[in-house]
Write an enzyme that holds these catalytic residues in place. Structure first.
Site, PDB file in Angstrom:
ATOM      1  N   CYS A  88      44.787  39.256  44.509  1.00 34.90           N
ATOM      2  CA  CYS A  88      44.769  40.385  43.578  1.00 34.90           C
ATOM      3  C   CYS A  88      45.612  41.550  44.116  1.00 34.90           C
ATOM      4  O   CYS A  88      45.375  42.040  45.224  1.00 34.90           O
ATOM      5  CB  CYS A  88      43.317  40.825  43.409  1.00 34.90           C
ATOM      6  SG  CYS A  88      43.095  42.234  42.343  1.00 34.90           S
ATOM      7  N   CYS A 197      50.772  41.700  39.168  1.00 36.04           N
ATOM      8  CA  CYS A 197      49.357  41.461  38.861  1.00 36.04           C
ATOM      9  C   CYS A 197      49.221  39.956  38.679  1.00 36.04           C
ATOM     10  O   CYS A 197      50.019  39.338  37.969  1.00 36.04           O
ATOM     11  CB  CYS A 197      48.965  42.190  37.577  1.00 36.04           C
ATOM     12  SG  CYS A 197      47.347  41.723  36.947  1.00 36.04           S
TER      13      CYS A 197
HETATM   14  N1  DGL Z   1      44.306  40.437  39.110  1.00 37.88           N
HETATM   15  C1  DGL Z   1      44.457  41.849  39.331  1.00 37.88           C
HETATM   16  C2  DGL Z   1      45.756  42.167  40.067  1.00 37.88           C
HETATM   17  O1  DGL Z   1      46.463  41.302  40.538  1.00 37.88           O
HETATM   18  C3  DGL Z   1      44.399  42.711  38.113  1.00 37.88           C
HETATM   19  C4  DGL Z   1      43.385  42.534  37.066  1.00 37.88           C
HETATM   20  C5  DGL Z   1      42.336  43.621  37.013  1.00 37.88           C
HETATM   21  O2  DGL Z   1      42.633  44.748  36.616  1.00 37.88           O
HETATM   22  O3  DGL Z   1      41.225  43.277  37.390  1.00 37.88           O
HETATM   23  O4  DGL Z   1      46.070  43.331  40.197  1.00 37.88           O
END
Ligand code: DGL
Length: 277
Positions: A88, A197
């Site tokens: 993430c 993301c």
């Molecule tokens: N998966 C998260 C990232 O890579 C973003 C999603 C979220 O806002 O939870 O930043």
């Protein structure tokens, strides 16, 4: 007896480190990183933790994100992972404030290195969550390795959530993709766009269809290279010639059809998918 058991375990780790590699994401986005890692390290075991119940992280305060990610780290450490990859980006944007007794990998470092592979100077587009963009970790990391390249970034509010929960609503998805990318193009007509993301590579085909002239960069492949270097330098390789196993935990209070569908579409091998509270 417990001591002897621990000693045997430690001895086995030295000879052949079959402990799993931990992965954290705020939901299903990290599946794209997991897929890349499974291809790159076919003999390694993986434990994936996705916090779908609390996503989107990108709309939370830093204080809340830190608490949630520390919780995920603790969960994985209890499963005895050898190190943790913060798939993430939002979690990675706060890596210096997290607590962990094992090494943490930030996907942001991989994203910056991957960007430099495609553009040496000028501007590169970056779409990420609002928290990631506000924390400016991408800019700080890129400045460390290049003074000629910089990001034109935009923090999207809803795109990750739509991908996580409403992937089939194609018009809503396209509207959110436009809302994320158009503000960047209004500032600078970039040739490359970094998907900052984990959720965004899931819809890269739709992004390409809407913006065929833009080249998309996904940090996942570069992440595998960084991890490989660390594994070799620290003798953490699982030298077993058996195919690795993957266990997935999703914090989610309902049975989630999108995650099941994505696992199938991305052709991810896994031993079990567990919905936890
Ligand atoms: N998966 C998260 C990232 O890579 C973003 C999603 C979220 O806002 O939870 O930043």
């Amino acid at each position: 007896m417990k001591k002897i058991f621990t000693l045997i375990k430690v001895f086995l780790w030295v000879v052949m480190d079959n402990r799993a590699i931990g992965l954290i994401d705020s939901g299903v986005g990290g599946f794209t990183v997991l897929k890349e890692l499974q291809n790159y390290f076919p003999n390694e075991n993986f434990i994936y933790f996705g916090d779908s119940k609390n996503m989107p992280y990108g709309e939370k305060s830093n204080e809340d994100i830190i608490k949630l990610v520390n919780n995920g780290i603790e969960f994985l450490i209890q499963k005895e992972v050898k190190f943790i990859i913060l798939a993430c980006n939002t979690a990675s944007s706060l890596i210096d404030k997290l607590s962990s007794s094992v090494k943490l990998f930030s996907i942001i470092e991989a994203g910056c290195l991957a960007s430099l592979d495609f553009e040496k100077q000028g501007k590169i587009g970056l779409i990420a969550t609002r928290a990631t963009v506000n924390n400016k970790t991408y800019e700080e990391q890129l400045e460390k390795i290049s003074s000629d390249l910089s990001f034109v970034s935009y923090g999207t509010q809803d795109l990750a959530r739509v991908i996580n929960n409403q992937l089939d609503e194609i018009n809503l998805l396209k509207k959110n993709i436009h809302q994320a990318i158009d503000p960047i193009l209004k500032q600078t007509p970039v040739k490359h766009l970094l998907l900052g993301c984990t959720h965004f590579p899931i819809v890269s085909e739709t992004i390409r269809e809407l913006y065929p002239e833009i080249h998309l960069i996904d940090p996942a492949q570069k992440e595998s290279q960084l991890v490989q270097k660390f594994i070799i330098e620290n003798d953490l390789e699982n030298t077993s010639n058996r195919e690795g196993k993957t266990i997935i935990y999703l914090r989610q209070d309902h049975d989630d059809l999108i995650s099941k569908r994505l696992l199938k579409e991305l052709n991810i091998n896994f031993e079990s998918l567990n919905f936890i509270n």
